[in-house]
Design a protein around this motif. Structure first.
Motif, mmCIF file in Angstrom:
data_model
loop_
_atom_site.group_PDB
_atom_site.id
_atom_site.type_symbol
_atom_site.label_atom_id
_atom_site.label_comp_id
_atom_site.label_asym_id
_atom_site.label_seq_id
_atom_site.Cartn_x
_atom_site.Cartn_y
_atom_site.Cartn_z
ATOM 1 N N SER A 138 0.847 -1.188 0.000
ATOM 2 C CA SER A 138 0.000 0.000 0.000
ATOM 3 C C SER A 138 0.884 1.240 0.000
ATOM 4 C CB SER A 138 -0.914 0.013 1.232
ATOM 5 O OG SER A 138 -1.655 1.220 1.295
ATOM 6 N N ILE A 139 0.665 2.105 -0.988
ATOM 7 C CA ILE A 139 1.357 3.392 -1.055
ATOM 8 C C ILE A 139 0.334 4.472 -0.759
ATOM 9 C CG2 ILE A 139 2.626 5.000 -2.518
ATOM 10 C CD1 ILE A 139 3.657 2.549 -4.075
ATOM 11 N N ILE A 140 0.646 5.319 0.211
ATOM 12 C CA ILE A 140 -0.278 6.348 0.687
ATOM 13 C C ILE A 140 0.397 7.699 0.498
ATOM 14 C CG2 ILE A 140 -1.591 7.198 2.655
ATOM 15 C CD1 ILE A 140 -1.203 4.251 3.812
ATOM 16 N N ASN A 141 -0.173 8.517 -0.382
ATOM 17 C CA ASN A 141 0.423 9.810 -0.703
ATOM 18 C C ASN A 141 -0.363 10.934 -0.041
ATOM 19 O OD1 ASN A 141 2.351 8.599 -2.378
ATOM 20 N ND2 ASN A 141 0.978 8.643 -4.137
ATOM 21 N N SER A 186 -4.523 8.546 -2.157
ATOM 22 C CA SER A 186 -4.102 9.843 -1.610
ATOM 23 C C SER A 186 -5.011 10.244 -0.456
ATOM 24 C CB SER A 186 -4.111 10.921 -2.694
ATOM 25 O OG SER A 186 -5.380 11.055 -3.299
ATOM 26 N N ILE A 187 -4.432 10.973 0.478
ATOM 27 C CA ILE A 187 -5.180 11.548 1.597
ATOM 28 C C ILE A 187 -5.140 13.064 1.449
ATOM 29 C CG2 ILE A 187 -5.245 11.880 4.102
ATOM 30 C CD1 ILE A 187 -4.220 9.095 4.473
ATOM 31 N N TYR A 231 -5.436 8.060 11.578
ATOM 32 C CA TYR A 231 -6.462 7.012 11.475
ATOM 33 C C TYR A 231 -6.700 6.641 10.016
ATOM 34 C CZ TYR A 231 -7.801 7.501 16.402
ATOM 35 O OH TYR A 231 -7.788 7.510 17.764
ATOM 36 N N GLY A 232 -6.692 7.639 9.134
ATOM 37 C CA GLY A 232 -6.852 7.360 7.714
ATOM 38 C C GLY A 232 -5.678 6.589 7.148
ATOM 39 N N VAL A 233 -4.470 6.923 7.594
ATOM 40 C CA VAL A 233 -3.271 6.208 7.149
ATOM 41 C C VAL A 233 -3.357 4.741 7.543
ATOM 42 C CG1 VAL A 233 -0.781 5.971 7.529
ATOM 43 C CG2 VAL A 233 -1.774 8.237 7.088
#
Length: 258
Positions: A138-141, A186-187, A231-233
């Motif tokens: 999982s990549i989270i930008n 993305s967040i 929490y979103g991450v």
């Protein structure tokens, strides 16, 4: 349930603010965490705090604008933990001003961190995730509300965060269609009370009045806290989000609903 048990997570810009909160929460939920930053004292302190709380974490010095630094950090992560399951591209800078007064030097510096850093991290995370079975990750930008709507005084920042938003979608499609098992999302935080926001307000008229003004911008009535983003991450890092890719997770107190 430990939501990211034994996953290896690399978090950039993790010495303070959103990155530190994300690293702490990932560790609390079972991840082994690599914190990176250029603020070495704060980064070491953040990693040590995780260890003292019973988690597993290391800190590495890391300029996200330099490709050789990414190669070194990814290899150090593989040497220590054997794999990379999660990358949180959080490191970023922000400043503003009228577009006709912006300089190419400042523009390029902001892009090198906010956009080039995401590109480099994504590239090297995919390479690492492909190398070590089982496949996937999982990549989270970290983009921003400023990647969704314009601000008259944040042109360079808008451009960088808008770029992160669309680059995320492109890579998400690529990874899905190639069958790599890598999700990319993305967040988009609203204004979150972090040292970076506090520093900006201090330079532009005062912290107390500035915070009150920011509070009024959010229909929910106040700015956010770093854990709101963390929490979103954790959700996007966990298998709970296994059907989520190419998405925009907006956490903004209603800011962009107006």
């Amino acid at each position: 349930m430990i939501r990211v048990q034994d996953k290896v997570a690399l978090v950039t810009g993790a010495a303070l603010g959103l990155g530190e909160a994300s690293a702490r929460m990932l560790a609390r939920e079972g991840a082994r965490v690599v914190l990176t930053d250029i603020k070495d004292d704060d980064g070491e302190r953040a990693a040590q705090a995780i260890v003292e709380d019973g988690g597993e974490a290391i800190y590495l010095h890391h300029d996200v604008a330099e490709e050789n630094a990414w190669e070194r950090v990814i290899q150090a992560t593989l040497d220590r933990f054997g794999r990379v399951d999660v990358l949180v591209n959080n490191a970023g800078v922000g400043w503003g001003g009228p577009p006709e007064e912006e300089t190419l030097e400042r523009w390029n510096r902001l892009m090198s961190i906010n956009l080039n850093g995401v590109f480099l991290g994504t590239k090297h995370a995919i390479l690492a995730m492909k190398r070590v079975p089982p496949k996937g990750g999982s990549i989270i930008n970290l983009s921003s509300i400023e990647g969704l709507v314009g601000d008259p005084n944040l042109g360079a920042y808008n451009a960088s965060k808008g770029g992160v938003r669309l680059y995320t979608k492109s890579v998400a499609l690529y990874c899905a269609k190639q069958g790599l098992g890598i999700r990319v999302n993305s967040i988009h935080p609203g204004y979150i009370w972090t040292p970076m926001v506090e520093h900006y307000l201090r330079e532009h008229g005062g912290v107390e009045e500035g915070r009150k003004a920011l509070d009024t911008l959010h229909p929910i009535g106040h700015v956010g806290e770093p854990d709101d983003i963390a929490y979103g991450v954790v959700y996007l890092a966990s298998d709970e989000s296994k059907f989520v890719t190419g998405a925009e997770l907006v956490i903004d107190g209603g800011y962009t609903a107006q």
